[in-house]
Design an enzyme around this catalytic site. Structure first.
Site, PDB file in Angstrom:
ATOM      1  N   PRO A  97       0.836  -1.208   0.000  1.00 46.46           N
ATOM      2  CA  PRO A  97       0.000   0.000   0.000  1.00 46.46           C
ATOM      3  C   PRO A  97       0.871   1.259   0.000  1.00 46.46           C
ATOM      4  O   PRO A  97       1.901   1.301   0.676  1.00 46.46           O
ATOM      5  CB  PRO A  97      -0.796  -0.093   1.302  1.00 46.46           C
ATOM      6  CG  PRO A  97      -0.617  -1.467   1.809  1.00 46.46           C
ATOM      7  CD  PRO A  97       0.606  -2.059   1.171  1.00 46.46           C
ATOM      8  N   GLY A  99       2.007   5.167   0.637  1.00 47.28           N
ATOM      9  CA  GLY A  99       1.844   6.249   1.618  1.00 47.28           C
ATOM     10  C   GLY A  99       1.318   5.788   2.966  1.00 47.28           C
ATOM     11  O   GLY A  99       0.684   6.555   3.681  1.00 47.28           O
ATOM     12  N   GLY A 101       3.314   4.203   5.315  1.00 44.58           N
ATOM     13  CA  GLY A 101       4.416   4.020   6.270  1.00 44.58           C
ATOM     14  C   GLY A 101       5.033   2.628   6.186  1.00 44.58           C
ATOM     15  O   GLY A 101       5.737   2.204   7.095  1.00 44.58           O
ATOM     16  N   LEU A 102       4.743   1.894   5.101  1.00 42.18           N
ATOM     17  CA  LEU A 102       5.291   0.535   4.984  1.00 42.18           C
ATOM     18  C   LEU A 102       6.510   0.483   4.068  1.00 42.18           C
ATOM     19  O   LEU A 102       6.937  -0.577   3.640  1.00 42.18           O
ATOM     20  CB  LEU A 102       4.198  -0.436   4.492  1.00 42.18           C
ATOM     21  CG  LEU A 102       2.981  -0.568   5.415  1.00 42.18           C
ATOM     22  CD1 LEU A 102       1.950  -1.504   4.810  1.00 42.18           C
ATOM     23  CD2 LEU A 102       3.388  -1.079   6.802  1.00 42.18           C
ATOM     24  N   GLY A 103       7.039   1.642   3.755  1.00 40.26           N
ATOM     25  CA  GLY A 103       8.315   1.679   3.024  1.00 40.26           C
ATOM     26  C   GLY A 103       8.207   1.413   1.538  1.00 40.26           C
ATOM     27  O   GLY A 103       9.157   0.919   0.930  1.00 40.26           O
ATOM     28  N   SER A 104       7.058   1.744   0.929  1.00 40.63           N
ATOM     29  CA  SER A 104       6.937   1.438  -0.504  1.00 40.63           C
ATOM     30  C   SER A 104       7.969   2.217  -1.314  1.00 40.63           C
ATOM     31  O   SER A 104       8.513   1.692  -2.286  1.00 40.63           O
ATOM     32  CB  SER A 104       5.521   1.691  -1.021  1.00 40.63           C
ATOM     33  OG  SER A 104       5.222   3.056  -0.962  1.00 40.63           O
ATOM     34  N   ALA A 107      11.369   0.460  -1.048  1.00 37.88           N
ATOM     35  CA  ALA A 107      11.374  -0.795  -1.818  1.00 37.88           C
ATOM     36  C   ALA A 107      11.501  -0.479  -3.313  1.00 37.88           C
ATOM     37  O   ALA A 107      12.213  -1.173  -4.042  1.00 37.88           O
ATOM     38  CB  ALA A 107      10.112  -1.595  -1.524  1.00 37.88           C
ATOM     39  N   ASP A 147      15.212   2.306   6.100  1.00 35.19           N
ATOM     40  CA  ASP A 147      14.223   1.546   5.319  1.00 35.19           C
ATOM     41  C   ASP A 147      14.886   0.838   4.129  1.00 35.19           C
ATOM     42  O   ASP A 147      14.633  -0.332   3.873  1.00 35.19           O
ATOM     43  CB  ASP A 147      13.140   2.482   4.761  1.00 35.19           C
ATOM     44  CG  ASP A 147      12.171   2.922   5.841  1.00 35.19           C
ATOM     45  OD1 ASP A 147      12.491   2.733   7.024  1.00 35.19           O
ATOM     46  OD2 ASP A 147      11.111   3.461   5.490  1.00 35.19           O
TER      47      ASP A 147
END
Ligand code: PMV
Length: 313
Positions: A97, A99, A101-104, A107, A147
């Site tokens: 997902p 924006g 906060g999962l580091g897209s 990545a 990250d």
């Protein structure tokens, strides 16, 4: 010839915000990935295509002129073809997902650097990480690099502002339930909010930072001993400290309550104000925890720790 690479999303397990003031944080990568495919094209152009849009530009533009979330890819492609008579086409496919906060974006930078530079030469993970951090700086100037590091190497790691990263060698079998508030969050404004709290409450902030430091050290021991229930309790405790800092809100509290009632523990991950919370479970209560979030109409998914990191094909 096509070159393909994928890199995982990340979760901050413990220590967000306090890490800015020197406390150790614990991060891990998770098994949700971004895949980037790069290919040389005869026309000397850089073309980037993803579900958030398309960007087709001539090479050698100043990065400051580009106003697109896809600009790290442009930066990388432009650098790769500096002395080459070719263009590049890039396709991005993501399970992460945006924006939240999962580091897209990290990545993207890691998988992008690997896929693009492998079109031209052999490249080490260390160099890919360096390029990825440079590319990420085109959107977050002050990135710590944490990250990008965790999604290059995978697994769990400690991160300290002054001394950097250290991989944790254990490979625990946790199930994380990640629930998205779908409230947009701005890391910068949350970091400023905490700074304000710190300036107004110097003594309390100092005490909280010491408590957080101790908590993180306790968690590192508990990871080695594989005491998942106790780690869950530490998550609930960490959440109390984050509440005190003022980065939570009613919706996040409601989500955390669901997680804490159905799993070993739950807390915000990342800067807060929106974004995601996560709950810690194992196989025994995974389905029940997922159901509780879904029954309350929260977007959620289960994830495991990824021990692979960057993958190239
Ligand atoms: O951007 P997020 O939501 O992954 O959170 C960043 C973590 C903070 O500790 C809040 C800021 C930082 O730079 O470490």
């Amino acid at each position: 010839m096509k070159s393909k690479a994928s890199a995982p999303a990340k979760v901050i397990l413990f220590g967000e915000h306090f890490v800015v003031y020197g406390v150790k944080a614990i991060l891990c990568s998770i098994n949700k990935r971004i895949t980037v495919t790069a290919e040389k094209i005869s026309e000397r152009k850089i073309s980037i295509s993803s579900e958030i849009g398309k960007l087709i530009l001539e090479p050698d533009k100043s990065i400051l002129e580009i106003n697109s979330p896809l600009k790290p890819f442009y930066y990388l492609a432009n650098k790769a073809i500096e002395n080459e008579d070719t263009g590049i086409h890039i396709e991005i496919d993501s399970e992460i997902p945006l924006g939240a906060g999962l580091g897209s974006s990290s990545a993207c930078c890691v998988a992008g650097a690997a896929a693009i530079f492998k079109l031209f030469r052999k490249i080490s993970k260390e160099e890919i990480l360096e390029l990825a951090i440079e590319a990420e700086r085109t959107i977050f100037e002050n990135t710590s690099g944490a990250d990008c590091t965790v999604c290059t190497y995978g697994g769990i790691m400690e991160y300290e502002k002054n001394s950097g990263f250290k991989k944790i060698e254990d490979e625990p079998n946790y199930q994380l339930i990640i629930a998205n508030s779908n409230i947009e969050h701005s890391t910068q404004s949350m970091v400023s909010k905490v700074k304000e709290f710190k300036n107004k409450n110097k003594e309390e902030f100092f005490k909280l930072s010491n408590l957080e430091s101790k908590l993180v050290e306790d968690v590192l021991k508990l990871v080695k001993e594989n005491k998942i229930e106790k780690i869950g309790e530490k998550m609930n405790q960490n959440q109390k400290y984050l509440e005190t800092l003022g980065i939570s809100n009613n919706q996040l509290r409601e989500m955390i309550k669901i997680g804490q009632e159905s799993s070993f523990g739950a807390k915000i991950t990342g800067s807060g104000g929106g974004g995601c919370v996560f709950a810690l479970t194992d196989e025994s209560d995974l389905q029940n925890t997922l159901k509780k979030f879904k029954d309350n109409n929260y977007e959620c998914f289960s994830a495991k720790i990824d021990f692979t990191g960057l993958n190239t094909f």
